[in-house]
Write a protein that holds these residues in place. Structure first.
Motif, mmCIF file in Angstrom:
data_model
loop_
_atom_site.group_PDB
_atom_site.id
_atom_site.type_symbol
_atom_site.label_atom_id
_atom_site.label_comp_id
_atom_site.label_asym_id
_atom_site.label_seq_id
_atom_site.Cartn_x
_atom_site.Cartn_y
_atom_site.Cartn_z
ATOM 1 N N MET A 1 73.296 38.248 29.009
ATOM 2 C CA MET A 1 73.520 38.408 27.676
ATOM 3 C C MET A 1 73.423 39.941 27.446
ATOM 4 O O MET A 1 72.374 40.443 27.974
ATOM 5 C CB MET A 1 73.028 37.747 26.682
ATOM 6 N N ASN A 2 74.100 40.636 26.863
ATOM 7 C CA ASN A 2 73.658 42.221 26.498
ATOM 8 C C ASN A 2 73.171 42.254 25.049
ATOM 9 O O ASN A 2 73.446 41.351 24.194
ATOM 10 C CB ASN A 2 75.172 43.052 26.239
ATOM 11 N N VAL A 3 71.804 43.026 25.213
ATOM 12 C CA VAL A 3 71.000 42.892 23.942
ATOM 13 C C VAL A 3 70.656 44.274 23.734
ATOM 14 O O VAL A 3 70.658 45.180 24.297
ATOM 15 C CB VAL A 3 69.624 42.149 24.397
ATOM 16 N N VAL A 4 70.231 44.508 22.391
ATOM 17 C CA VAL A 4 69.827 45.587 21.776
ATOM 18 C C VAL A 4 68.356 45.524 21.120
ATOM 19 O O VAL A 4 68.245 44.516 20.344
ATOM 20 C CB VAL A 4 70.687 46.369 20.612
ATOM 21 N N ASN B 213 65.720 48.455 32.090
ATOM 22 C CA ASN B 213 65.535 47.439 31.576
ATOM 23 C C ASN B 213 63.889 46.754 32.028
ATOM 24 O O ASN B 213 64.224 46.548 33.056
ATOM 25 C CB ASN B 213 66.335 46.235 31.436
ATOM 26 N N THR B 216 62.011 44.000 29.874
ATOM 27 C CA THR B 216 61.687 43.835 28.446
ATOM 28 C C THR B 216 61.971 42.672 27.925
ATOM 29 O O THR B 216 61.108 42.199 26.844
ATOM 30 C CB THR B 216 62.363 45.188 27.504
ATOM 31 N N ALA B 217 62.661 42.004 28.432
ATOM 32 C CA ALA B 217 62.920 40.487 28.048
ATOM 33 C C ALA B 217 61.465 39.495 28.176
ATOM 34 O O ALA B 217 61.146 38.729 27.482
ATOM 35 C CB ALA B 217 64.126 39.957 28.647
ATOM 36 N N SER B 296 71.914 49.679 25.166
ATOM 37 C CA SER B 296 72.288 48.291 25.456
ATOM 38 C C SER B 296 71.703 47.730 26.822
ATOM 39 O O SER B 296 71.787 48.684 27.800
ATOM 40 C CB SER B 296 73.856 47.897 25.415
ATOM 41 N N TYR B 297 71.072 46.686 26.961
ATOM 42 C CA TYR B 297 70.550 46.272 28.143
ATOM 43 C C TYR B 297 71.307 44.831 28.565
ATOM 44 O O TYR B 297 71.568 44.010 27.465
ATOM 45 C CB TYR B 297 68.899 46.055 27.931
ATOM 46 N N LEU B 298 71.373 44.548 29.815
ATOM 47 C CA LEU B 298 71.987 43.553 30.244
ATOM 48 C C LEU B 298 70.855 42.366 30.723
ATOM 49 O O LEU B 298 69.918 42.775 31.642
ATOM 50 C CB LEU B 298 72.786 43.439 31.519
ATOM 51 N N ILE B 299 70.554 41.408 30.267
ATOM 52 C CA ILE B 299 69.662 40.541 30.376
ATOM 53 C C ILE B 299 70.287 39.029 30.961
ATOM 54 O O ILE B 299 71.212 38.458 30.228
ATOM 55 C CB ILE B 299 68.519 39.959 29.329
ATOM 56 N N THR B 330 65.358 41.331 18.862
ATOM 57 C CA THR B 330 66.321 41.242 19.769
ATOM 58 C C THR B 330 67.664 41.075 19.280
ATOM 59 O O THR B 330 67.607 39.946 18.510
ATOM 60 C CB THR B 330 66.228 40.494 21.018
ATOM 61 N N ILE B 332 71.132 40.053 19.854
ATOM 62 C CA ILE B 332 71.967 39.479 21.264
ATOM 63 C C ILE B 332 73.617 39.673 21.032
ATOM 64 O O ILE B 332 74.164 39.094 19.746
ATOM 65 C CB ILE B 332 71.841 38.105 21.274
ATOM 66 N N THR B 333 74.367 40.274 21.766
ATOM 67 C CA THR B 333 75.852 40.708 21.294
ATOM 68 C C THR B 333 76.844 40.048 21.930
ATOM 69 O O THR B 333 78.081 40.352 21.693
ATOM 70 C CB THR B 333 75.838 42.249 21.398
ATOM 71 N N ASN B 334 76.456 39.185 22.870
ATOM 72 C CA ASN B 334 77.658 38.399 23.513
ATOM 73 C C ASN B 334 76.875 37.310 24.176
ATOM 74 O O ASN B 334 75.842 37.167 24.380
ATOM 75 C CB ASN B 334 78.328 39.185 24.759
ATOM 76 N N PHE B 335 77.877 36.573 24.615
ATOM 77 C CA PHE B 335 77.334 35.181 25.221
ATOM 78 C C PHE B 335 78.415 35.239 26.739
ATOM 79 O O PHE B 335 79.739 34.994 26.514
ATOM 80 C CB PHE B 335 77.487 33.822 24.269
ATOM 81 N N ALA B 425 72.500 32.736 31.172
ATOM 82 C CA ALA B 425 73.354 33.168 30.128
ATOM 83 C C ALA B 425 73.303 34.451 30.034
ATOM 84 O O ALA B 425 72.147 35.165 30.119
ATOM 85 C CB ALA B 425 73.077 32.389 28.569
#
Lengths: 32, 425
Positions: A1-4, B213, B216-217, B296-299, B330, B332-335, B425
């Protein structure tokens, strides 16, 4: 998932915006 | 008189029945008036000649032979490939390609009425045909990309084991630029048959170490030195079969710098014919002077208790779950649920520091051929405070009931191959 990542101030601003919205956008699942 | 009355009554009944049938035929949806507009809006991006779909749905002659299959696919919401549950979690998306219930009902009624053509004069103006292998971002109206970087290709044989092809590409820019949208596609329509995933890792310049990244998660981790950060390669984009683009929220994006490279990780699978397979990445850039302020980071939020822990017996269902603690507030911008051929359903749930829970998203009918990216609308994307636990639950179907299952008699463990499993995810 993309996060900010949000600062505490940004997160508070996001919370205030959500409260101002008329409907909730993330549904709560009822705990059984 | 009785005979005359009976004949008259019969005539009245026959007339009434005929009038009813005429009413049904007159009101049934037709391809020309009712179905073509739906197909143009929701189907023809893919279902046109020389595209990724197995058949065109542009003309009545194209669509009519497939009427019963169309009814089944849309009624079960298998097509369009938008499989997120529409009753749970976030419900507004930037790239929603689903049919409304009214559109589904119209298509079903059309097929049930015999799939009539109607009057061709009622057809809407023809939709512009896409170029072969067109970018999804272009199809969705974002205009042509500002920069396209192409990897070299690998000659994949018709049969054999999976291959991971990892070439490098230069990033041809002369000044720093910010990326607002990014899309990867296979280098050709044929290549789509054999490319299962493609990741473009960013080999950083020492001036762009903030791009990393830094785990950071799992909490900000100070790097030992700059070289350590450079050697960590953040993902500029991850693509898997069926995915479109990543669109970052306004004011956010990813920075690319002169001198950087892309390190590709491409998972190739034999498709029954020899084909050259590679990837291209399209970058839509912020105009100069309009650079965003946040990255924007991809986790990958894991769906496994620990890496490598998947144990699915033959002919069985299975469940795994994984937990990630957010060490920062945080958004979250997508799934984008990801697993392989046995993947059945995935849920993302947030467990907040106060103990309350929220279901973020759920896909109950995962299809390996459609790694759909569900991009949340800006006013619907959820944010959670530091300390929230993101739980990803994954359900697998290793039985014969799973049409994608290549071998229900096989035990399945963790791995990168398509026949192995993983969940995130």
């Amino acid at each position: 998932m993309n996060v900010v990542y949000l600062s505490d101030a940004e997160y508070k601003e996001w919370q205030d915006k959500k409260k101002a919205q008329s409907t909730t956008t993330v549904a709560d699942r009822q705990q059984q | 008189m009785r005979v005359l009355a009976a004949a008259t009554l019969g005539g009245v009944i026959l007339f009434a029945a005929s009038a009813g049938a005429q009413t049904t035929a007159a009101t049934a949806p037709t391809f020309s008036k009712d179905i073509a507009p739906i197909f143009q809006a929701k189907c023809q991006e893919c279902h046109q000649p020389n595209s990724i779909a197995p058949m065109s749905l542009v003309t009545f002659a194209d669509a009519r032979p497939w009427a019963r299959s169309i009814k089944q696919r849309v009624a079960q919401r298998q097509m369009p490939p938008w499989h997120i549950d529409q009753s749970i979690g976030v419900q507004k998306f930037k790239n929603d390609m689903s049919l409304s219930q009214k559109q589904i009902d119209t298509i079903v009624a059309w097929v049930d009425a015999g799939a009539p053509q109607g009057d061709p004069k009622d057809l809407p103006p023809a939709r512009k045909v896409n170029a072969d292998n067109e970018w999804k971002g272009v199809q969705d109206g974002y205009g042509p990309p500002d920069l396209v970087i192409r990897s070299s290709e690998y000659k994949m044989p018709a049969s054999g084991q999976d291959v991971w092809y990892r070439p490098m590409s230069e990033v041809p820019i002369t000044e720093p630029r910010w990326v607002k949208m990014v899309e990867i596609r296979p280098t050709s329509l044929k290549a789509r048959k054999g490319l299962h995933h493609s990741i473009a890792y960013q080999v950083l310049s020492p001036d762009n170490v903030q791009a990393v990244n830094t785990g950071t998660a799992n909490g900000p981790a100070p790097a030992a030195n700059v070289e350590d950060l450079v050697n960590r390669r953040p993902q500029l984009m991850e693509w898997a079969i069926g995915k479109g683009y990543d669109l970052f929220p306004p004011g956010t994006g990813k920075l690319i710098m002169p001198g950087e490279k892309l390190s590709w990780d491409q998972h190739l699978h034999a498709s029954g014919e020899e084909v050259n397979i590679g990837s291209e990445i399209a970058l839509w850039l912020y105009p100069k002077g309009q650079e965003p302020t946040k990255r924007s980071y991809l986790i990958g939020f894991t769906g496994l208790k620990r890496r490598g822990f998947v144990d699915i017996p033959p002919n069985s269902m299975a469940y795994t779950e994984g937990f990630t603690v957010l060490k920062e507030n945080t958004l979250i911008t997508n799934f984008q649920p990801h697993f392989h051929l046995r993947g059945k359903a995935m849920e993302v749930k947030a467990i907040l520091p106060d103990g309350s829970t929220q279901i973020v998203s759920y896909v109950g009918k995962f299809n390996f051929n459609w790694m759909t990216n569900y991009i949340y609308a800006d006013d619907a994307a959820p944010a959670f405070p530091k300390g929230t636990v993101i739980q990803v639950s994954a359900w697998y179907d290793n039985t014969k009931n799973n049409p994608s299952n290549p071998d229900p008699d096989q035990w399945v463990g963790y791995g990168d191959r398509t026949v192995d499993e993983m969940a995130h995810a």
